[in-house]
Design a protein around this motif. Structure first.
Motif, PDB file in Angstrom:
ATOM      1  N   ARG A 108       0.847  -1.215   0.000  1.00  0.00           N
ATOM      2  CA  ARG A 108       0.000   0.000   0.000  1.00  0.00           C
ATOM      3  C   ARG A 108       0.873   1.251   0.000  1.00  0.00           C
ATOM      4  NH1 ARG A 108      -3.425  -2.621   3.932  1.00  0.00           N
ATOM      5  NH2 ARG A 108      -2.407  -1.377   5.524  1.00  0.00           N
ATOM      6  N   PHE A 109       1.977   1.206   0.769  1.00  0.00           N
ATOM      7  CA  PHE A 109       2.882   2.355   0.816  1.00  0.00           C
ATOM      8  C   PHE A 109       3.523   2.585  -0.552  1.00  0.00           C
ATOM      9  CE2 PHE A 109       7.113   4.209   1.499  1.00  0.00           C
ATOM     10  CZ  PHE A 109       6.733   5.404   2.094  1.00  0.00           C
ATOM     11  N   ARG A 110       3.982   1.498  -1.212  1.00  0.00           N
ATOM     12  CA  ARG A 110       4.565   1.636  -2.560  1.00  0.00           C
ATOM     13  C   ARG A 110       3.542   2.195  -3.542  1.00  0.00           C
ATOM     14  NH1 ARG A 110       7.513  -2.900  -1.034  1.00  0.00           N
ATOM     15  NH2 ARG A 110       5.983  -4.385  -1.794  1.00  0.00           N
ATOM     16  N   ASP A 111       2.303   1.656  -3.476  1.00  0.00           N
ATOM     17  CA  ASP A 111       1.240   2.150  -4.366  1.00  0.00           C
ATOM     18  C   ASP A 111       0.988   3.638  -4.128  1.00  0.00           C
ATOM     19  OD1 ASP A 111       1.034  -0.430  -5.311  1.00  0.00           O
ATOM     20  OD2 ASP A 111      -0.814  -0.897  -4.199  1.00  0.00           O
ATOM     21  N   PHE A 112       0.937   4.025  -2.855  1.00  0.00           N
ATOM     22  CA  PHE A 112       0.710   5.435  -2.509  1.00  0.00           C
ATOM     23  C   PHE A 112       1.869   6.296  -3.011  1.00  0.00           C
ATOM     24  CE2 PHE A 112       1.240   8.995   0.466  1.00  0.00           C
ATOM     25  CZ  PHE A 112       0.039   9.651   0.255  1.00  0.00           C
ATOM     26  N   ALA A 113       3.114   5.785  -2.857  1.00  0.00           N
ATOM     27  CA  ALA A 113       4.292   6.546  -3.302  1.00  0.00           C
ATOM     28  C   ALA A 113       4.261   6.740  -4.817  1.00  0.00           C
ATOM     29  CB  ALA A 113       5.563   5.831  -2.862  1.00  0.00           C
ATOM     30  N   GLU A 114       3.822   5.710  -5.552  1.00  0.00           N
ATOM     31  CA  GLU A 114       3.722   5.841  -7.004  1.00  0.00           C
ATOM     32  C   GLU A 114       2.691   6.883  -7.409  1.00  0.00           C
ATOM     33  OE1 GLU A 114       3.133   2.252  -9.299  1.00  0.00           O
ATOM     34  OE2 GLU A 114       4.686   1.220  -8.144  1.00  0.00           O
ATOM     35  N   ILE A 115       1.545   6.854  -6.745  1.00  0.00           N
ATOM     36  CA  ILE A 115       0.489   7.816  -7.041  1.00  0.00           C
ATOM     37  C   ILE A 115       0.970   9.230  -6.703  1.00  0.00           C
ATOM     38  CG2 ILE A 115      -1.814   8.608  -6.362  1.00  0.00           C
ATOM     39  CD1 ILE A 115      -2.528   5.616  -5.959  1.00  0.00           C
ATOM     40  N   ALA A 116       1.627   9.361  -5.579  1.00  0.00           N
ATOM     41  CA  ALA A 116       2.135  10.669  -5.146  1.00  0.00           C
ATOM     42  C   ALA A 116       3.171  11.188  -6.119  1.00  0.00           C
ATOM     43  CB  ALA A 116       2.706  10.578  -3.739  1.00  0.00           C
ATOM     44  N   SER A 117       4.042  10.308  -6.625  1.00  0.00           N
ATOM     45  CA  SER A 117       5.082  10.766  -7.548  1.00  0.00           C
ATOM     46  C   SER A 117       4.464  11.212  -8.876  1.00  0.00           C
ATOM     47  CB  SER A 117       6.136   9.688  -7.778  1.00  0.00           C
ATOM     48  OG  SER A 117       5.582   8.600  -8.507  1.00  0.00           O
ATOM     49  N   ASP A 118       3.330  10.620  -9.259  1.00  0.00           N
ATOM     50  CA  ASP A 118       2.641  11.041 -10.486  1.00  0.00           C
ATOM     51  C   ASP A 118       2.062  12.449 -10.346  1.00  0.00           C
ATOM     52  OD1 ASP A 118       3.259   8.656 -11.714  1.00  0.00           O
ATOM     53  OD2 ASP A 118       1.260   7.766 -11.366  1.00  0.00           O
ATOM     54  N   TRP A 119       1.706  12.847  -9.149  1.00  0.00           N
ATOM     55  CA  TRP A 119       1.122  14.155  -8.918  1.00  0.00           C
ATOM     56  C   TRP A 119       2.191  15.242  -8.915  1.00  0.00           C
ATOM     57  CZ3 TRP A 119      -2.467  12.766  -4.254  1.00  0.00           C
ATOM     58  CH2 TRP A 119      -3.580  12.056  -4.734  1.00  0.00           C
TER      59      TRP A 119
END
Length: 196
Positions: A184-195
């Motif tokens: 979940r943390f990796r998924d969140f980090a990926e989404i955050a980096s896209d923003w």
């Protein structure tokens, strides 16, 4: 024959016997004689028996109150003995398992690998094989267990394959929760980096 006992230990065996004798005046009389013999071997055997009984009692207390499960299996995989702690792990009374095949306790997804490991262990006297397995509870649910298989078939005092089981279900659940959290943390980090 009469044992001489001191403090509960036999110290000697005394054998009494009588015989007729003649005195200097040719008069006959009876004598009572005694021959004592040490019974060191008897005492040693008795002490050895007591030591064995104490050892068996200690072993039984350790096994019966342990949270780990100990199973003794034949070379064919038949359960010869199950420690009482099997009830805490899988819900069976120890007596219910005697005569059953050990692989009946293994989850079908791990059955072939478990049988292969057991067979490999049986072929080599003294072999030790370790692993983790998903086991089936009596109620149909399952639990994870660390297991160690030790081939003691050629050991005269055992003549069995010894299987030690330790419940690791909570650890496996914690590991799964940690992996899920990391994902979940990796998924969140990926989404955050896209923003960004």
């Amino acid at each position: 024959i009469c044992p001489i006992v001191l403090g509960g230990n036999v110290l000697a065996i005394v054998e009494f016997f009588s015989r007729r004798m003649r005195g200097p005046d040719e008069q006959e009389f009876a004598t009572l004689s005694a021959i004592g013999s040490q019974v060191g071997q008897f005492i040693q055997r008795k002490r050895a028996e007591q030591a064995v009984q104490a050892s068996e009692k200690r072993f039984r207390a350790l096994i019966e109150h342990s949270h780990d499960v100990v199973l003794l299996l034949s070379a064919e995989g038949t359960i010869l003995y199950a420690s009482p702690s099997i009830g805490r792990l899988l819900g069976y009374a120890a007596e219910e398992l005697i005569g059953r095949i050990g692989s009946d306790l293994v989850h079908p997804d791990y059955l072939q690998e478990s049988v292969d490991r057991f067979t490999r262990c049986v072929k080599q006297p003294g072999a030790v094989v370790k692993g983790e397995r998903l086991l089936l509870n009596k109620d149909g649910s399952s639990r994870w267990a660390d297991n160690v298989i030790v081939n003691l078939l050629t050991e005269p005092s055992v003549q069995a394959v010894v299987l030690h089981l330790r419940d690791v279900s909570e650890r496996k659940q914690a590991e799964a929760a940690l992996r899920e959290s990391e994902q979940r943390f990796r998924d969140f980090a990926e989404i955050a980096s896209d923003w960004l």
